[in-house]
Design an enzyme around this catalytic site. Structure first.
Site, PDB file in Angstrom:
ATOM      1  N   GLN A   1       0.838  -1.200   0.000  1.00  0.00           N
ATOM      2  CA  GLN A   1       0.000   0.000   0.000  1.00  0.00           C
ATOM      3  C   GLN A   1       0.870   1.246   0.000  1.00  0.00           C
ATOM      4  OE1 GLN A   1      -3.153  -0.193   2.827  1.00  0.00           O
ATOM      5  NE2 GLN A   1      -3.676   1.967   2.666  1.00  0.00           N
TER       6      GLN A   1
ATOM      7  N   SER B   1       4.136  -5.865   3.235  1.00  0.00           N
ATOM      8  CA  SER B   1       2.859  -5.684   3.933  1.00  0.00           C
ATOM      9  C   SER B   1       1.711  -6.312   3.147  1.00  0.00           C
ATOM     10  CB  SER B   1       2.635  -4.197   4.203  1.00  0.00           C
ATOM     11  OG  SER B   1       1.533  -3.999   5.053  1.00  0.00           O
ATOM     12  N   LEU B   2       0.836  -5.501   2.578  1.00  0.00           N
ATOM     13  CA  LEU B   2      -0.245  -6.008   1.728  1.00  0.00           C
ATOM     14  C   LEU B   2       0.279  -6.983   0.682  1.00  0.00           C
ATOM     15  CD1 LEU B   2      -3.001  -5.931   0.117  1.00  0.00           C
ATOM     16  CD2 LEU B   2      -2.038  -3.912  -1.023  1.00  0.00           C
TER      17      LEU B   2
ATOM     18  N   ARG C   1      -9.392  -6.782   5.580  1.00  0.00           N
ATOM     19  CA  ARG C   1      -8.198  -6.338   6.309  1.00  0.00           C
ATOM     20  C   ARG C   1      -8.084  -4.814   6.263  1.00  0.00           C
ATOM     21  NH1 ARG C   1      -2.715  -5.303   4.560  1.00  0.00           N
ATOM     22  NH2 ARG C   1      -1.121  -5.905   6.088  1.00  0.00           N
TER      23      ARG C   1
ATOM     24  N   HIS D   1       1.396  -1.245  11.191  1.00  0.00           N
ATOM     25  CA  HIS D   1       2.467  -2.090  11.733  1.00  0.00           C
ATOM     26  C   HIS D   1       2.939  -1.610  13.112  1.00  0.00           C
ATOM     27  CE1 HIS D   1       2.407  -4.324   8.069  1.00  0.00           C
ATOM     28  NE2 HIS D   1       2.544  -3.211   7.381  1.00  0.00           N
TER      29      HIS D   1
END
Length: 309
Positions: free
Chosen positions: A10, A89-90, A114, A198
């Site tokens: 993202q 991440s994503l 999510r 995070h």
């Protein structure tokens, strides 16, 4: 040659991403159209037009996943398959789809959920993130610990040597940024994000995600997938589900993850998705790594020429 696919996270999204390849290749068109059907919206219009929803986390995440998956399928159909995969991440979800762990259909719905959980976890304006350039990791961690006694802040992304993102309460990020600049950081840049990703502030999102993950089937992977939280390859499907929950509220150790992939004989990294941020990170981590990205016709042609010699 051992090929690693890397999938964008993202923040890489931009209006018009994927349009050129959507018009030229059925794999990209089908992936983007299918994501739209699953979510009940015009995903092509969301990606290609000036639509502010592209930057809303519940829509950003499936949009990037859709484009990344289309590229994954396109390269595989051109005879280029990875020996391992990872994402930022994503992008970890795109890697799991590439490895056969999650079905594409499930992943689209899962990252939409999510994104919704992440957006709901911290009220708008309460959290922030900033990129810290040119400061030692130990100094960043020490200052975050000091500031957190009043306002919570922590390292969120260990991207590459000399670049770490911090995140937390807006006041904490502001104070830590000021102290880091005073103590020699080259630059501290506020990031345009919708929340303190995070960090432990995302625990409400992690709790909801844990319940949501139980609804989906996780299959054995066909290639190793490296996780953000441990920086090592996932060991089992149970391991994956547990670490996907942890990942939402734990630092992304991208730097260590790439080093471990190189240690495990990855020689060529192909970034799939919008932008080339991950390619730049990898080059900073190891100058000898062979790095390329695919996001449009030009980069696709260059990558195919390089990998099909």
């Amino acid at each position: 040659m051992s090929i690693a696919f890397l999938f964008s996270g993202q923040g890489a999204q931009y209006a018009g991403m994927g349009k050129e390849l959507y018009q030229a290749y059925s794999e990209v068109k089908e992936a983007i159209d299918e994501a739209g059907e699953i979510l009940g919206l015009d995903m092509a219009a969301l990606c290609f037009d000036e639509d502010e929803r592209l930057h809303w986390t519940p829509y950003t995440q499936p949009a990037i996943l859709a484009f990344s998956y289309g590229l994954d399928q396109l390269l595989k159909n051109k005879g280029i398959a990875p020996n391992m995969a990872a994402g930022l991440s994503l992008g970890e979800y795109s890697a799991l789809v590439s490895a056969g762990v999650l079905s594409y259909e499930d992943a689209v719905m899962l990252v939409h959920q999510r994104g919704t959980f992440m957006e709901e976890a911290v009220p708008e304006g309460k959290g922030a993130m900033a990129a810290v350039m040119g400061a030692d990791n130990a100094l960043i961690e020490s200052i975050c610990n000091q500031v957190s006694k009043q306002h919570y802040v922590q390292p969120a992304n260990y991207n590459m040597p000399g670049q770490v993102s911090i995140a937390g309460e807006a006041e904490g990020v502001e104070e830590a940024s000021r102290m880091l600049e005073e103590q020699g950081a080259k630059r501290v840049v506020p990031l345009k994000v919708s929340g303190p990703f995070h960090t432990q502030l995302l625990k409400p999102a992690a709790d909801k995600l844990e319940a949501e993950l139980k609804k989906y089937e996780f299959k054995p992977y066909t290639i190793p997938v490296y996780g953000n939280t441990t920086a090592t390859a996932f060991k089992s499907t149970e391991d994956i589900q547990r670490l996907l929950v942890q990942q939402v509220m734990s630092p992304v150790r991208f730097d260590d993850m790439i080093r471990n992939m190189i240690q495990d004989e990855a020689t060529t990294f192909v970034e799939l998705g919008p932008g080339k941020t991950l390619s730049r990170f990898v080059k900073k981590i190891d100058l000898s790594a062979n790095v390329m990205n695919v996001e449009n016709e030009k980069t696709l042609t260059k990558t195919l020429e390089s990998l099909t010699k």
